[in-house]
Design a protein around this motif. Structure first.
Motif, short mmCIF file in Angstrom:
data_model
loop_
_atom_site.label_atom_id
_atom_site.label_comp_id
_atom_site.label_asym_id
_atom_site.label_seq_id
_atom_site.Cartn_x
_atom_site.Cartn_y
_atom_site.Cartn_z
N GLN A 5 0.82 -1.21 0.00
CA GLN A 5 0.00 0.00 0.00
C GLN A 5 0.86 1.26 0.00
OE1 GLN A 5 -2.58 -0.48 3.36
NE2 GLN A 5 -3.75 -2.13 2.39
N VAL A 6 2.14 1.12 0.34
CA VAL A 6 3.06 2.25 0.40
C VAL A 6 3.92 2.22 -0.86
CG1 VAL A 6 4.97 3.25 1.70
CG2 VAL A 6 3.12 2.11 2.90
N GLY A 8 6.87 2.19 -3.27
CA GLY A 8 8.22 1.71 -3.09
C GLY A 8 8.47 0.47 -3.94
N ASP A 9 9.59 -0.16 -3.68
CA ASP A 9 9.99 -1.33 -4.47
C ASP A 9 8.98 -2.47 -4.39
OD1 ASP A 9 12.27 0.03 -5.14
OD2 ASP A 9 13.51 -0.95 -3.61
N LEU A 10 8.51 -2.75 -3.18
CA LEU A 10 7.61 -3.89 -3.02
C LEU A 10 6.26 -3.65 -3.69
CD1 LEU A 10 8.41 -4.95 0.65
CD2 LEU A 10 9.19 -5.99 -1.47
N GLN A 11 5.78 -2.42 -3.66
CA GLN A 11 4.52 -2.12 -4.34
C GLN A 11 4.68 -2.25 -5.85
OE1 GLN A 11 3.05 1.93 -4.68
NE2 GLN A 11 1.05 1.24 -4.00
N GLU A 12 5.79 -1.76 -6.37
CA GLU A 12 6.05 -1.88 -7.80
C GLU A 12 6.14 -3.34 -8.22
OE1 GLU A 12 9.57 0.35 -8.59
OE2 GLU A 12 8.66 2.24 -7.91
N TYR A 13 6.82 -4.15 -7.41
CA TYR A 13 6.94 -5.58 -7.68
C TYR A 13 5.56 -6.23 -7.69
CZ TYR A 13 8.04 -10.50 -6.97
OH TYR A 13 8.10 -11.87 -7.09
N TYR A 14 4.74 -5.92 -6.68
CA TYR A 14 3.40 -6.49 -6.57
C TYR A 14 2.56 -6.14 -7.79
CZ TYR A 14 -1.40 -7.15 -4.95
OH TYR A 14 -2.70 -7.53 -4.84
N LEU A 15 2.54 -4.87 -8.16
CA LEU A 15 1.72 -4.44 -9.29
C LEU A 15 2.21 -5.05 -10.61
CD1 LEU A 15 1.21 -0.69 -8.34
CD2 LEU A 15 -0.45 -2.57 -8.14
N ARG A 16 3.54 -5.18 -10.75
CA ARG A 16 4.08 -5.78 -11.96
C ARG A 16 3.67 -7.25 -12.08
NH1 ARG A 16 9.26 -5.09 -11.09
NH2 ARG A 16 9.80 -7.23 -10.61
#
Length: 51
Positions: A5-6, A8-16
């Motif tokens: 939800q924030v 950053g890298d992990l959000q970008e990874y999740y969405l990708r």
């Protein structure tokens, strides 16, 4: 859940990965494991032997 939800890298990874058609729980588990790895090995620590 808060990691995706924030911005950053992990959000970008999740969405990708979701965009690639991966299952939601599979990606969340990968994000959770990645977060645990980041917490266990903070940047700046070198575990290599010196010398």
């Amino acid at each position: 859940m808060s990691a995706i939800q924030v911005k950053g890298d992990l959000q970008e990874y999740y969405l990708r990965k979701i965009g690639e058609g991966k299952h939601t729980m599979l990606v969340l588990n990968a994000v959770r494991n990645n977060g645990a790895a980041r917490a266990a090995d903070p940047p700046g620590l070198c575990r290599c032997s010196s010398g």
